[in-house]
Design a protein around this motif. Sequence first.
Motif, PDB file in Angstrom:
ATOM      1  N   LYS A  20     -15.379  32.116  18.728  1.00 30.27           N
ATOM      2  CA  LYS A  20     -16.030  31.711  19.942  1.00 30.27           C
ATOM      3  C   LYS A  20     -15.714  32.469  21.406  1.00 30.27           C
ATOM      4  O   LYS A  20     -14.719  33.556  21.193  1.00 30.27           O
ATOM      5  CB  LYS A  20     -15.252  30.332  20.127  1.00 30.27           C
ATOM      6  N   LEU A  21     -16.716  32.463  22.205  1.00 30.18           N
ATOM      7  CA  LEU A  21     -16.516  33.205  23.390  1.00 30.18           C
ATOM      8  C   LEU A  21     -17.267  32.423  24.675  1.00 30.18           C
ATOM      9  O   LEU A  21     -18.228  31.782  24.425  1.00 30.18           O
ATOM     10  CB  LEU A  21     -17.524  34.339  22.760  1.00 30.18           C
ATOM     11  N   ARG A  22     -16.515  32.575  25.781  1.00 31.75           N
ATOM     12  CA  ARG A  22     -17.106  31.803  26.800  1.00 31.75           C
ATOM     13  C   ARG A  22     -18.101  33.119  27.845  1.00 31.75           C
ATOM     14  O   ARG A  22     -17.270  34.045  28.000  1.00 31.75           O
ATOM     15  CB  ARG A  22     -16.284  31.111  27.755  1.00 31.75           C
ATOM     16  N   VAL A  23     -19.276  32.904  28.133  1.00 32.45           N
ATOM     17  CA  VAL A  23     -19.986  33.850  28.836  1.00 32.45           C
ATOM     18  C   VAL A  23     -20.632  32.866  29.849  1.00 32.45           C
ATOM     19  O   VAL A  23     -20.892  31.728  29.982  1.00 32.45           O
ATOM     20  CB  VAL A  23     -21.022  34.392  27.888  1.00 32.45           C
ATOM     21  N   GLU A  24     -21.252  33.597  30.924  1.00 33.76           N
ATOM     22  CA  GLU A  24     -22.008  33.178  32.146  1.00 33.76           C
ATOM     23  C   GLU A  24     -23.255  33.909  32.240  1.00 33.76           C
ATOM     24  O   GLU A  24     -23.455  35.092  31.971  1.00 33.76           O
ATOM     25  CB  GLU A  24     -21.299  33.204  33.351  1.00 33.76           C
ATOM     26  N   VAL A  25     -24.352  32.845  32.352  1.00 34.02           N
ATOM     27  CA  VAL A  25     -25.788  33.569  32.611  1.00 34.02           C
ATOM     28  C   VAL A  25     -26.141  32.948  33.977  1.00 34.02           C
ATOM     29  O   VAL A  25     -26.138  31.720  34.018  1.00 34.02           O
ATOM     30  CB  VAL A  25     -26.716  32.984  31.581  1.00 34.02           C
ATOM     31  N   PHE A  42     -23.659  26.371  23.462  1.00 35.38           N
ATOM     32  CA  PHE A  42     -23.672  25.082  24.058  1.00 35.38           C
ATOM     33  C   PHE A  42     -23.465  25.284  25.561  1.00 35.38           C
ATOM     34  O   PHE A  42     -22.618  26.198  26.085  1.00 35.38           O
ATOM     35  CB  PHE A  42     -22.360  24.305  23.494  1.00 35.38           C
ATOM     36  N   ALA A  43     -23.750  24.325  26.307  1.00 36.53           N
ATOM     37  CA  ALA A  43     -23.384  24.261  27.689  1.00 36.53           C
ATOM     38  C   ALA A  43     -21.799  24.160  27.677  1.00 36.53           C
ATOM     39  O   ALA A  43     -21.323  23.326  26.879  1.00 36.53           O
ATOM     40  CB  ALA A  43     -23.940  23.028  28.477  1.00 36.53           C
ATOM     41  N   ASP A  44     -21.013  24.875  28.384  1.00 39.38           N
ATOM     42  CA  ASP A  44     -19.532  24.940  28.204  1.00 39.38           C
ATOM     43  C   ASP A  44     -18.790  23.635  28.713  1.00 39.38           C
ATOM     44  O   ASP A  44     -17.722  23.166  28.178  1.00 39.38           O
ATOM     45  CB  ASP A  44     -18.969  25.978  28.754  1.00 39.38           C
ATOM     46  N   VAL A  45     -19.480  22.974  29.630  1.00 42.93           N
ATOM     47  CA  VAL A  45     -18.938  21.818  30.270  1.00 42.93           C
ATOM     48  C   VAL A  45     -19.071  20.326  29.325  1.00 42.93           C
ATOM     49  O   VAL A  45     -20.476  20.180  29.210  1.00 42.93           O
ATOM     50  CB  VAL A  45     -19.291  21.589  31.664  1.00 42.93           C
ATOM     51  N   CYS A  46     -18.405  19.882  28.771  1.00 40.70           N
ATOM     52  CA  CYS A  46     -18.531  18.795  28.067  1.00 40.70           C
ATOM     53  C   CYS A  46     -19.251  17.325  28.660  1.00 40.70           C
ATOM     54  O   CYS A  46     -18.763  17.261  30.100  1.00 40.70           O
ATOM     55  CB  CYS A  46     -17.320  18.155  27.336  1.00 40.70           C
ATOM     56  N   VAL A  47     -20.190  16.773  28.374  1.00 38.30           N
ATOM     57  CA  VAL A  47     -21.001  15.817  28.926  1.00 38.30           C
ATOM     58  C   VAL A  47     -20.160  14.529  29.085  1.00 38.30           C
ATOM     59  O   VAL A  47     -20.550  13.861  29.815  1.00 38.30           O
ATOM     60  CB  VAL A  47     -21.978  15.470  27.895  1.00 38.30           C
ATOM     61  N   HIS A  48     -18.779  14.607  28.380  1.00 38.23           N
ATOM     62  CA  HIS A  48     -18.031  13.422  28.465  1.00 38.23           C
ATOM     63  C   HIS A  48     -17.017  13.457  29.639  1.00 38.23           C
ATOM     64  O   HIS A  48     -17.129  12.409  30.841  1.00 38.23           O
ATOM     65  CB  HIS A  48     -17.041  13.373  27.261  1.00 38.23           C
ATOM     66  N   GLN A  49     -16.035  14.309  29.712  1.00 40.71           N
ATOM     67  CA  GLN A  49     -15.132  14.500  30.713  1.00 40.71           C
ATOM     68  C   GLN A  49     -15.118  15.824  31.617  1.00 40.71           C
ATOM     69  O   GLN A  49     -13.865  16.257  31.902  1.00 40.71           O
ATOM     70  CB  GLN A  49     -13.906  13.967  30.445  1.00 40.71           C
ATOM     71  N   ASP A  50     -16.006  16.626  31.278  1.00 43.84           N
ATOM     72  CA  ASP A  50     -16.413  17.969  32.266  1.00 43.84           C
ATOM     73  C   ASP A  50     -15.136  19.025  31.688  1.00 43.84           C
ATOM     74  O   ASP A  50     -14.399  19.773  32.260  1.00 43.84           O
ATOM     75  CB  ASP A  50     -15.944  17.850  33.753  1.00 43.84           C
ATOM     76  N   ARG A  51     -14.744  18.932  30.300  1.00 43.26           N
ATOM     77  CA  ARG A  51     -13.808  19.778  29.624  1.00 43.26           C
ATOM     78  C   ARG A  51     -14.608  21.029  29.193  1.00 43.26           C
ATOM     79  O   ARG A  51     -15.695  20.595  28.666  1.00 43.26           O
ATOM     80  CB  ARG A  51     -12.977  19.121  28.561  1.00 43.26           C
ATOM     81  N   SER A  52     -13.694  22.114  29.019  1.00 44.08           N
ATOM     82  CA  SER A  52     -14.432  23.302  28.448  1.00 44.08           C
ATOM     83  C   SER A  52     -14.361  23.344  27.134  1.00 44.08           C
ATOM     84  O   SER A  52     -13.336  23.201  26.252  1.00 44.08           O
ATOM     85  CB  SER A  52     -13.765  24.451  28.908  1.00 44.08           C
ATOM     86  N   LEU A  53     -15.746  22.997  26.434  1.00 42.77           N
ATOM     87  CA  LEU A  53     -15.605  23.179  24.818  1.00 42.77           C
ATOM     88  C   LEU A  53     -15.574  24.490  24.269  1.00 42.77           C
ATOM     89  O   LEU A  53     -14.754  24.663  23.125  1.00 42.77           O
ATOM     90  CB  LEU A  53     -17.248  23.003  24.525  1.00 42.77           C
ATOM     91  N   PHE A  54     -15.357  25.651  25.131  1.00 38.60           N
ATOM     92  CA  PHE A  54     -14.852  26.910  24.681  1.00 38.60           C
ATOM     93  C   PHE A  54     -13.339  26.569  24.329  1.00 38.60           C
ATOM     94  O   PHE A  54     -12.855  27.366  23.063  1.00 38.60           O
ATOM     95  CB  PHE A  54     -15.005  28.119  25.533  1.00 38.60           C
ATOM     96  N   LYS A  55     -12.596  26.037  24.732  1.00 41.89           N
ATOM     97  CA  LYS A  55     -11.180  25.733  24.405  1.00 41.89           C
ATOM     98  C   LYS A  55     -11.037  24.722  23.276  1.00 41.89           C
ATOM     99  O   LYS A  55      -9.820  24.458  22.865  1.00 41.89           O
ATOM    100  CB  LYS A  55     -10.505  25.131  25.761  1.00 41.89           C
ATOM    101  N   GLY A  56     -12.055  24.183  22.702  1.00 38.67           N
ATOM    102  CA  GLY A  56     -12.187  23.244  21.831  1.00 38.67           C
ATOM    103  C   GLY A  56     -12.177  24.050  20.440  1.00 38.67           C
ATOM    104  O   GLY A  56     -11.692  25.228  20.407  1.00 38.67           O
TER     105      GLY A  56
END
Length: 108
Positions: A20-25, A42-56
């Motif tokens: 896994k890796l977090r990038v920005e465009v 995936f969009a990194d920010v979860c649709v539920h509570q704005d958590r970073s999916l990268f940390k999942g």
Amino acid sequence: MKTTEWTAVATAKELGRRRKLRVEVDGLAIALFQSEGRVYAFADVCVHQDRSLFKGTLLHGKVICPGHQWQFDLETGYEADQDRCQPTYPVRVDDDGTVYVKTEEASA
């Protein structure tokens, strides 16, 4: 009509063992996940509570959000128990290992 472009965001080597890796465009945070030889975006920010999916966590073909453990399908971004989708992006990996994403074509 706007032409959609593929944007180089990483290499398969950068995904490495963590898969896994977090990038920005253009200021958009994207979480990349590698599973069974494929790369998903995936969009990194979860649709539920704005958590970073990268940390999942990646487990059994799903990305598990670190917030409330929602489990998003790698193929579709769908969360079956909640009837919600996480935005996903088309991904292409070239023969040299370069990972490309089309951010204009998010599906949710």
